[in-house]
Design a protein around this motif. Structure first.
Motif, mmCIF file in Angstrom:
data_model
loop_
_atom_site.group_PDB
_atom_site.id
_atom_site.type_symbol
_atom_site.label_atom_id
_atom_site.label_comp_id
_atom_site.label_asym_id
_atom_site.label_seq_id
_atom_site.Cartn_x
_atom_site.Cartn_y
_atom_site.Cartn_z
ATOM 1 N N GLU A 86 1.251 -1.656 -0.146
ATOM 2 C CA GLU A 86 -0.474 -0.191 0.166
ATOM 3 C C GLU A 86 0.611 1.430 0.044
ATOM 4 O OE1 GLU A 86 -1.819 3.681 1.548
ATOM 5 O OE2 GLU A 86 -0.996 2.361 3.164
ATOM 6 N N SER A 206 -3.371 5.535 13.333
ATOM 7 C CA SER A 206 -2.529 4.530 13.926
ATOM 8 C C SER A 206 -2.324 4.667 14.949
ATOM 9 C CB SER A 206 -1.131 5.185 12.999
ATOM 10 O OG SER A 206 0.017 4.720 12.982
ATOM 11 N N ARG A 302 2.873 -0.271 11.162
ATOM 12 C CA ARG A 302 4.013 -0.688 12.480
ATOM 13 C C ARG A 302 3.986 -2.340 12.630
ATOM 14 N NH1 ARG A 302 3.921 3.754 15.777
ATOM 15 N NH2 ARG A 302 1.658 4.595 14.522
HETATM 16 N N1 LLP Z 1 -3.216 2.994 5.678
HETATM 17 C C1 LLP Z 1 -3.269 4.048 5.760
HETATM 18 C C2 LLP Z 1 -3.982 5.161 4.433
HETATM 19 C C3 LLP Z 1 -2.765 5.012 6.516
HETATM 20 O O1 LLP Z 1 -2.695 6.185 6.849
HETATM 21 C C4 LLP Z 1 -1.631 4.717 7.070
HETATM 22 C C5 LLP Z 1 -0.796 5.106 7.990
HETATM 23 C C6 LLP Z 1 -1.334 2.968 7.298
HETATM 24 C C7 LLP Z 1 -2.300 2.265 6.438
HETATM 25 C C8 LLP Z 1 -0.669 1.969 8.033
HETATM 26 O O2 LLP Z 1 -0.868 2.557 9.616
HETATM 27 P P1 LLP Z 1 0.290 1.749 10.111
HETATM 28 O O3 LLP Z 1 0.069 0.131 10.383
HETATM 29 O O4 LLP Z 1 0.600 1.930 10.036
HETATM 30 O O5 LLP Z 1 -0.207 2.252 11.916
HETATM 31 N N2 LLP Z 1 4.427 8.795 11.721
HETATM 32 C C9 LLP Z 1 2.801 8.439 12.516
HETATM 33 C C10 LLP Z 1 2.016 6.364 12.146
HETATM 34 C C11 LLP Z 1 1.693 7.753 10.897
HETATM 35 C C12 LLP Z 1 0.996 6.956 10.056
HETATM 36 C C13 LLP Z 1 0.414 7.746 8.594
HETATM 37 N N3 LLP Z 1 -0.903 6.598 8.094
HETATM 38 C C14 LLP Z 1 4.127 7.899 13.489
HETATM 39 O O6 LLP Z 1 5.709 7.337 13.496
HETATM 40 O O7 LLP Z 1 3.503 7.033 15.339
#
Ligand code: LLP
Length: 459
Positions: A86, A206, A302
């Motif tokens: 993605e 997130s 993450r």
């Molecule tokens: N899908 C979409 C549309 C997203 O915008 C994101 C993350 C994900 C999936 C993946 O999310 P995850 O599974 O990684 O939580 N810089 C921040 C996190 C920003 C996430 C942005 N979008 C941090 O360091 O916590």
């Protein structure tokens, strides 16, 4: 734990990898060989995380959110583990393709996409028509069709439900993202007259933990309802309402999937329990309800990479003050922005190593502030943290930095970005060299060389 890709048992694939689980001697040897600051990313752990994710969601399409860590070695590992990609930008799409993802495994999620991104992605889609573009605004649809795009599209919906570890990463109810839920059916049916609508998408935010499960459920259940409406004929009311412009598909849409986003949290604190992924998966299936012929999709970032990464940094200054002991290190917010940006907690461990200093276990513990070399008050990794007392020359390891660590690094204060090493089996390989001072001025020198080029290097 069921067997997926050869990772058989909870013992072989533990749910958590804590900072204390890393081998101190190995980390010390890596820092001594490659210098500090140094990111270390363990590809074997990435593989394990992929396997647990696939095992919890065996029937779902699992798409790795590339933005968490775009390093090629990581992307190749994730691809080999069977996840799709993605991508949040054309740059990420390019990186995914370079790492060997084929078009049908690439999902580009456009957020207010710059023209340059759309130009590039439409070009790529012409070569790889099985790629999908997820769009969250009618303007984006218009801009795509203006470029001749009529391929696979997914509609990003704003479900009105957000969750996550910090206000800055809760997307689900932020107006910036997605088509408002109450307009989504009509927009999807309208879009279906111009592109091939294959899915709907929403992302709550997130860093979802057990407390966010109810929000997750309600997002998924809203998406399930929307999918059921879209895979049935349009209601007479919607058809009549749209009759003036006659611009909707009233037949059932052939949706392939409902993508309920990523955001699955990992425990950063030693006493934090891990997310029960099987429970999340069960809640997801339950809330989605019955949707014949429509797959579930999830987009973890993450979860796949966070605990596979460590940042190594060396102590250069220890300064007792009236209020605290300030431990100055050679990594800062330019290497790891999360503490400064989100007040994020990362575990910190003294590895020791200073000449003639006792082993960490033989030292008194003390409360410290760990501060970087950037001229900003916010450039601290932690305050009032109890660790064994560091001395100048020691190494510290900052844990759970594999997600959004190197990715959010910058050159602020003219600090070259750190190096990164990937581990696989017993091997270590330099995958990103440390930047040099010459890298800091490279684009200025290129600008001089390109002075006649009015695009500013934007091709
Ligand atoms: N899908 C979409 C549309 C997203 O915008 C994101 C993350 C994900 C999936 C993946 O999310 P995850 O599974 O990684 O939580 N810089 C921040 C996190 C920003 C996430 C942005 N979008 C941090 O360091 O916590």
């Amino acid at each position: 734990m069921t067997d997926v890709d050869g990772v058989a048992s909870a013992e072989a694939n533990p749910v958590t990898r804590r900072l204390t689980d890393w081998d101190r001697a190995r980390l010390t040897a890596l820092a001594n060989t490659y210098g500090t600051p140094l990111y270390v990313q363990d590809l074997d752990r990435v593989r394990q995380n992929c396997a647990r994710m696939r095992s919890a969601f065996p029937d779902a399409d699992v798409r790795y959110a590339v933005k968490a860590h775009t390093g090629r070695a990581v992307l190749e590992t994730v691809r080999e583990a069977g996840l799709d990609a993605e991508c949040a930008s054309a740059g990420e799409v390019d990186r995914a393709l370079t790492a060997g993802f084929t078009g049908e495994r690439v999902h580009y999620t456009a957020v207010n996409p710059p023209a340059r991104d759309l130009d590039r992605v439409v070009d790529i889609a012409a070569e790889a028509p099985a790629m999908t573009i997820t769009l969250g605004a009618v303007d984006t649809l218009d801009r795509l069709t203006e470029r001749g795009y009529d391929g696979r599209a997914c509609l990003r919906v704003n479900p009105g439900v957000g969750a996550g570890h910090h206000a800055k990463v809760r997307t689900g109810a932020a107006p910036k993202f997605g088509i408002p839920y109450d307009r989504a059916e009509r927009v999807a049916r309208e879009a279906a007259t111009r592109v091939d609508v294959v899915g709907i998408h929403a992302h709550a935010g997130s860093g979802i933990d057990a407390d966010d499960l109810e929000d997750h459920r309600s997002l998924v259940s809203r998406m399930g309802s929307l999918a059921r409406s879209l895979t049935a004929p349009a209601t007479d009311e919607l058809a009549a309402d749209s009759a003036d412009d006659g611009q909707i598909v009233t037949d059932p849409l052939a949706l392939e999937y409902v993508d309920v986003g990523g955001g699955f949290g990992v425990p950063y604190r030693a006493d934090e329990p891990p997310l029960d992924l099987d429970a999340v998966a069960e809640a997801t299936r339950d809330a989605l309800g019955v949707l014949p012929g429509v797959d579930l999709a999830v987009e973890p970032g993450r979860y796949v990479v966070a605990d596979a990464g460590v940042l190594l940094t060396r102590v250069n200054t220890v300064k007792p003050t009236a209020s605290e002991v300030v431990v100055g290190v050679d990594a800062g917010m330019t290497d790891l922005l999360r503490p400064a940006m989100y007040d994020a907690y990362h575990p910190i461990r003294l590895l020791g190593g200073a000449t003639a200093a006792p082993a960490p276990a033989d030292r008194e513990s003390t409360s410290v502030t760990v501060a970087g070399p950037i001229c900003e008050t916010g450039d601290v990794f932690c305050r009032d943290r109890r660790i064994e007392r560091p001395v100048r020359g020691d190494l510290l390891a900052v844990g759970i930095t594999g997600a959004y660590g190197y990715e959010m690094a910058s050159q602020y204060n003219s600090r070259p970005r750190s190096a990164e090493v990937a581990l696989a089996g017993g091997d270590a390989r330099l995958v990103r060299r440390r930047e040099r001072h010459a890298d800091l001025t490279r684009v200025e020198r290129d600008a001089t060389a390109d002075a006649d080029d009015e695009t500013g290097g934007s091709r």
